[in-house]
Design a protein around this motif. Structure first.
Motif, PDB file in Angstrom:
ATOM      1  N   GLU A 303      79.043  10.728  39.989  1.00 11.55           N
ATOM      2  CA  GLU A 303      78.302  11.056  41.279  1.00 11.55           C
ATOM      3  C   GLU A 303      77.880  12.508  40.913  1.00 11.55           C
ATOM      4  OE1 GLU A 303      80.671  10.869  44.539  1.00 11.55           O
ATOM      5  OE2 GLU A 303      80.949   8.598  44.851  1.00 11.55           O
ATOM      6  N   ALA A 304      78.345  13.301  39.894  1.00 14.76           N
ATOM      7  CA  ALA A 304      78.087  14.709  39.681  1.00 14.76           C
ATOM      8  C   ALA A 304      77.319  14.845  38.622  1.00 14.76           C
ATOM      9  CB  ALA A 304      79.378  15.630  39.562  1.00 14.76           C
ATOM     10  N   VAL A 305      77.161  14.030  37.647  1.00 18.37           N
ATOM     11  CA  VAL A 305      76.573  14.256  36.439  1.00 18.37           C
ATOM     12  C   VAL A 305      74.887  14.130  36.585  1.00 18.37           C
ATOM     13  CG1 VAL A 305      78.274  13.109  34.865  1.00 18.37           C
ATOM     14  CG2 VAL A 305      76.302  11.501  36.018  1.00 18.37           C
ATOM     15  N   ASP A 306      74.499  13.724  37.635  1.00 20.07           N
ATOM     16  CA  ASP A 306      72.913  13.900  37.938  1.00 20.07           C
ATOM     17  C   ASP A 306      72.456  15.430  38.409  1.00 20.07           C
ATOM     18  OD1 ASP A 306      74.307  13.788  40.410  1.00 20.07           O
ATOM     19  OD2 ASP A 306      72.650  12.932  41.352  1.00 20.07           O
ATOM     20  N   LEU A 307      73.638  16.155  38.431  1.00 19.75           N
ATOM     21  CA  LEU A 307      73.184  17.534  38.442  1.00 19.75           C
ATOM     22  C   LEU A 307      72.859  18.287  37.171  1.00 19.75           C
ATOM     23  CD1 LEU A 307      76.331  19.014  40.686  1.00 19.75           C
ATOM     24  CD2 LEU A 307      73.883  18.780  41.311  1.00 19.75           C
ATOM     25  N   ASN A 308      71.851  18.969  37.268  1.00 20.26           N
ATOM     26  CA  ASN A 308      71.246  19.776  36.066  1.00 20.26           C
ATOM     27  C   ASN A 308      71.972  20.689  35.496  1.00 20.26           C
ATOM     28  OD1 ASN A 308      69.494  21.724  34.473  1.00 20.26           O
ATOM     29  ND2 ASN A 308      68.042  20.004  34.592  1.00 20.26           N
ATOM     30  N   PRO A 309      72.341  20.562  34.137  1.00 25.76           N
ATOM     31  CA  PRO A 309      73.220  21.726  33.461  1.00 25.76           C
ATOM     32  C   PRO A 309      73.021  23.118  34.143  1.00 25.76           C
ATOM     33  CG  PRO A 309      72.536  19.998  31.804  1.00 25.76           C
ATOM     34  CD  PRO A 309      71.817  19.764  33.032  1.00 25.76           C
ATOM     35  N   VAL A 310      71.927  23.416  34.168  1.00 28.24           N
ATOM     36  CA  VAL A 310      71.381  24.792  34.643  1.00 28.24           C
ATOM     37  C   VAL A 310      72.171  24.949  35.993  1.00 28.24           C
ATOM     38  CG1 VAL A 310      69.594  26.404  35.280  1.00 28.24           C
ATOM     39  CG2 VAL A 310      69.290  24.709  33.361  1.00 28.24           C
ATOM     40  N   TYR A 311      72.070  23.995  37.008  1.00 28.05           N
ATOM     41  CA  TYR A 311      72.609  24.252  38.193  1.00 28.05           C
ATOM     42  C   TYR A 311      73.985  24.352  38.189  1.00 28.05           C
ATOM     43  CZ  TYR A 311      67.937  22.523  40.005  1.00 28.05           C
ATOM     44  OH  TYR A 311      66.772  22.344  40.089  1.00 28.05           O
ATOM     45  N   ILE A 312      74.674  23.723  37.028  1.00 30.00           N
ATOM     46  CA  ILE A 312      76.200  23.739  36.910  1.00 30.00           C
ATOM     47  C   ILE A 312      76.530  25.157  36.281  1.00 30.00           C
ATOM     48  CG2 ILE A 312      78.144  22.886  35.927  1.00 30.00           C
ATOM     49  CD1 ILE A 312      76.689  20.114  35.953  1.00 30.00           C
ATOM     50  N   ILE A 313      75.983  25.608  35.345  1.00 32.82           N
ATOM     51  CA  ILE A 313      76.038  27.029  34.978  1.00 32.82           C
ATOM     52  C   ILE A 313      75.897  27.924  36.052  1.00 32.82           C
ATOM     53  CG2 ILE A 313      75.421  28.612  33.147  1.00 32.82           C
ATOM     54  CD1 ILE A 313      74.946  26.215  31.262  1.00 32.82           C
ATOM     55  N   VAL A 314      74.870  27.926  36.746  1.00 32.37           N
ATOM     56  CA  VAL A 314      74.806  29.103  37.892  1.00 32.37           C
ATOM     57  C   VAL A 314      75.917  28.744  38.877  1.00 32.37           C
ATOM     58  CG1 VAL A 314      73.085  29.457  39.631  1.00 32.37           C
ATOM     59  CG2 VAL A 314      72.186  28.979  37.392  1.00 32.37           C
ATOM     60  N   LEU A 337      77.772  20.101  47.208  1.00 27.92           N
ATOM     61  CA  LEU A 337      77.743  20.427  48.836  1.00 27.92           C
ATOM     62  C   LEU A 337      76.289  21.297  49.054  1.00 27.92           C
ATOM     63  CD1 LEU A 337      79.100  20.924  51.392  1.00 27.92           C
ATOM     64  CD2 LEU A 337      80.024  22.881  50.613  1.00 27.92           C
ATOM     65  N   VAL A 338      76.111  21.907  48.274  1.00 28.06           N
ATOM     66  CA  VAL A 338      74.862  22.725  48.410  1.00 28.06           C
ATOM     67  C   VAL A 338      73.475  21.733  48.484  1.00 28.06           C
ATOM     68  CG1 VAL A 338      73.133  24.373  47.834  1.00 28.06           C
ATOM     69  CG2 VAL A 338      75.466  25.005  47.422  1.00 28.06           C
ATOM     70  N   ARG A 339      73.768  20.522  47.490  1.00 28.49           N
ATOM     71  CA  ARG A 339      72.637  19.673  47.597  1.00 28.49           C
ATOM     72  C   ARG A 339      72.743  18.849  48.738  1.00 28.49           C
ATOM     73  NH1 ARG A 339      72.963  15.456  42.721  1.00 28.49           N
ATOM     74  NH2 ARG A 339      74.818  15.070  44.120  1.00 28.49           N
ATOM     75  N   ALA A 340      73.953  18.539  49.354  1.00 34.47           N
ATOM     76  CA  ALA A 340      74.197  17.673  50.179  1.00 34.47           C
ATOM     77  C   ALA A 340      73.474  18.503  51.742  1.00 34.47           C
ATOM     78  CB  ALA A 340      75.552  17.371  50.528  1.00 34.47           C
ATOM     79  N   LEU A 341      73.942  19.685  51.659  1.00 29.23           N
ATOM     80  CA  LEU A 341      73.296  20.539  52.708  1.00 29.23           C
ATOM     81  C   LEU A 341      71.727  20.493  52.876  1.00 29.23           C
ATOM     82  CD1 LEU A 341      75.777  23.604  52.626  1.00 29.23           C
ATOM     83  CD2 LEU A 341      75.819  21.744  54.523  1.00 29.23           C
ATOM     84  N   LEU A 342      71.288  20.617  51.663  1.00 27.74           N
ATOM     85  CA  LEU A 342      69.844  20.753  51.668  1.00 27.74           C
ATOM     86  C   LEU A 342      69.230  19.374  52.048  1.00 27.74           C
ATOM     87  CD1 LEU A 342      69.315  22.817  48.336  1.00 27.74           C
ATOM     88  CD2 LEU A 342      68.959  23.499  50.749  1.00 27.74           C
ATOM     89  N   ASN A 343      69.896  18.222  51.572  1.00 28.55           N
ATOM     90  CA  ASN A 343      69.442  17.021  51.810  1.00 28.55           C
ATOM     91  C   ASN A 343      69.608  16.752  53.382  1.00 28.55           C
ATOM     92  OD1 ASN A 343      69.102  16.364  49.030  1.00 28.55           O
ATOM     93  ND2 ASN A 343      70.924  15.433  48.737  1.00 28.55           N
ATOM     94  N   ALA A 344      70.723  17.365  53.823  1.00 22.89           N
ATOM     95  CA  ALA A 344      70.814  17.140  55.484  1.00 22.89           C
ATOM     96  C   ALA A 344      69.825  17.636  56.283  1.00 22.89           C
ATOM     97  CB  ALA A 344      72.370  17.442  55.871  1.00 22.89           C
ATOM     98  N   TRP A 345      69.565  18.944  55.754  1.00 26.55           N
ATOM     99  CA  TRP A 345      68.380  19.848  56.533  1.00 26.55           C
ATOM    100  C   TRP A 345      67.220  19.200  56.415  1.00 26.55           C
ATOM    101  CZ3 TRP A 345      71.861  24.137  55.487  1.00 26.55           C
ATOM    102  CH2 TRP A 345      72.479  25.177  56.436  1.00 26.55           C
ATOM    103  N   THR A 346      66.616  18.584  54.988  1.00 31.83           N
ATOM    104  CA  THR A 346      65.413  18.062  54.830  1.00 31.83           C
ATOM    105  C   THR A 346      65.570  16.740  55.517  1.00 31.83           C
ATOM    106  OG1 THR A 346      65.578  18.835  52.503  1.00 31.83           O
ATOM    107  CG2 THR A 346      63.919  17.331  52.915  1.00 31.83           C
ATOM    108  N   THR A 347      66.271  15.831  55.816  1.00 30.65           N
ATOM    109  CA  THR A 347      66.388  14.857  56.372  1.00 30.65           C
ATOM    110  C   THR A 347      66.075  14.945  58.048  1.00 30.65           C
ATOM    111  OG1 THR A 347      67.725  13.598  54.885  1.00 30.65           O
ATOM    112  CG2 THR A 347      67.554  12.679  57.063  1.00 30.65           C
TER     113      THR A 347
END
Length: 356
Positions: A303-314, A337-347
């Motif tokens: 569930e987490a590997v679809d995060l870009n390595p740049v995002y993980i390092i940041v 979590l940040v991605r889930a929050l952005l998805n929730a607000w976008t939805t």
């Protein structure tokens, strides 16, 4: 500019559910930032509770009551921890002490190797460059030694606190497991009624955090064990200590593997020189790291590997700077979590536009 900000605010915060989610996040971040060091036992207990929730659920599915399942899992977990402490800690302590004793001679050997490089390769490097490198390394080693000494002296004052933690944390874990439903229901009573987005994000992250903690523990055990076996086959000194360091290095994505390579290569170089055994060991170590990154991590953290390595390092840099070890440990879940929050607000924004 003001019109743009007003338009953005109306899109993102016109729904009271979004406002509730936003202020809850602000409150949680402020709580962790200002009093995070005071609630470390609670955080540790929460991590362990997430780890043990899976076996508790499995025992419940077999027909065991929640209380009996929690007690059984806690007894088993305590037994494993005591066994690990009794068998591994003395060995690691002895190997760490021996490594510190040999460190000066290892540094002298490395210094001698570097000082002869200008004679062998004068076209690539000169004596002044080598002297600068040696001076920088010596100053860093001296600074690191002073930090270790100061840490050991200050940690003596925390012995009583650690003893208290050894009692409090297991109790917290047991009651978190046993009274999970009551605790979550009690927390919900403090939340506003406009919590649809909070529930959405919570349901998305709850299982992911549980899977992440369990997967990270499994990864530490597998990578640490495989590294120890490889080091033992090559009869490398301090195999147990280096194996544990390699296992723990997976806590820091990408960066940890690079950092732990330094002591592994240094010990191997000191023991074997530039003999074939040194290169074979590095190849075996590299194979373990490649299998970890390309096979084990995708299997454990699908569930987490679809995060870009740049995002993980940041995320590692940002959350590690905020909350130290725990920020690094939870870097991937926090980024998710940040991605889930952005998805929730976008939805939510799309739903508002559609209704309008």
């Amino acid at each position: 500019m003001l019109e743009f900000l007003k338009s953005w605010y109306e899109r993102k915060f016109s729904d009271p559910h979004a406002v509730t989610l936003f202020f809850l996040l602000i409150a949680l971040v402020a709580l962790l930032y200002f009093v995070g060091s005071l609630i470390i036992p609670v955080l540790v207990a929460l991590v362990i509770a997430y780890l043990l929730e899976w076996p508790v659920i499995k025992l419940q599915n077999l027909g065991l009551a929640r209380l009996s399942a929690c007690a059984s899992v806690m007894l088993l977990f305590a037994g494993v921890m005591i066994a690990v402490f009794v068998t591994m800690v003395p060995v690691l302590w002895q190997q760490a002490a021996n490594l510190l004793q040999e460190a000066p001679s290892m540094l002298e050997q490395g210094k001698s190797f570097l000082m002869h490089l200008p004679e062998r390769h004068p076209e690539l490097i000169n004596a002044q460059q080598i002297q600068n490198i040696v001076s920088n390394v010596e100053s860093k080693v001296l600074e690191f030694g002073q930090q270790i000494l100061s840490f050991s002296l200050t940690s003596l004052k925390d012995v009583v606190a650690w003893m208290i933690y050894l009692i409090l944390v297991p109790l917290l874990v047991f009651f978190m497991l046993k009274d999970k439903i009551e605790l979550t229901s009690g927390i919900e009573t403090f939340l506003p009624k406009q919590r649809r987005l909070i529930s959405q994000v919570w349901h998305e992250m709850n299982q992911q955090i549980m899977n992440y903690i369990r997967g990270k523990v499994i990864e530490i055990v597998i990578i640490g064990g495989a590294s120890f076996i490889a080091f033992a086959i090559f009869d490398l000194r301090y195999a147990a200590l280096l194996g544990v360091l390699v296992g723990l290095s997976v806590l820091i994505p990408f960066v940890g593997a690079a950092l732990v390579t330094i002591p592994v290569a240094a010990v191997a170089l000191f023991q074997f020189g530039l003999a074939p055994e040194f290169w074979y060991l590095l190849i075996a170590y590299g194979v373990i790291q490649v299998l970890d990154g390309n096979v084990l991590v995708p299997l454990l953290f699908s569930e987490a590997v679809d995060l870009n390595p740049v995002y993980i390092i940041v995320a590692v840099l940002f959350f590690g700077g905020l909350w130290g070890f725990w920020g690094v440990f939870f870097a991937i879940p926090l980024a998710s979590l940040v991605r889930a929050l952005l998805n929730a607000w976008t939805t939510e924004e799309k739903m508002i536009i559609k209704e309008a």
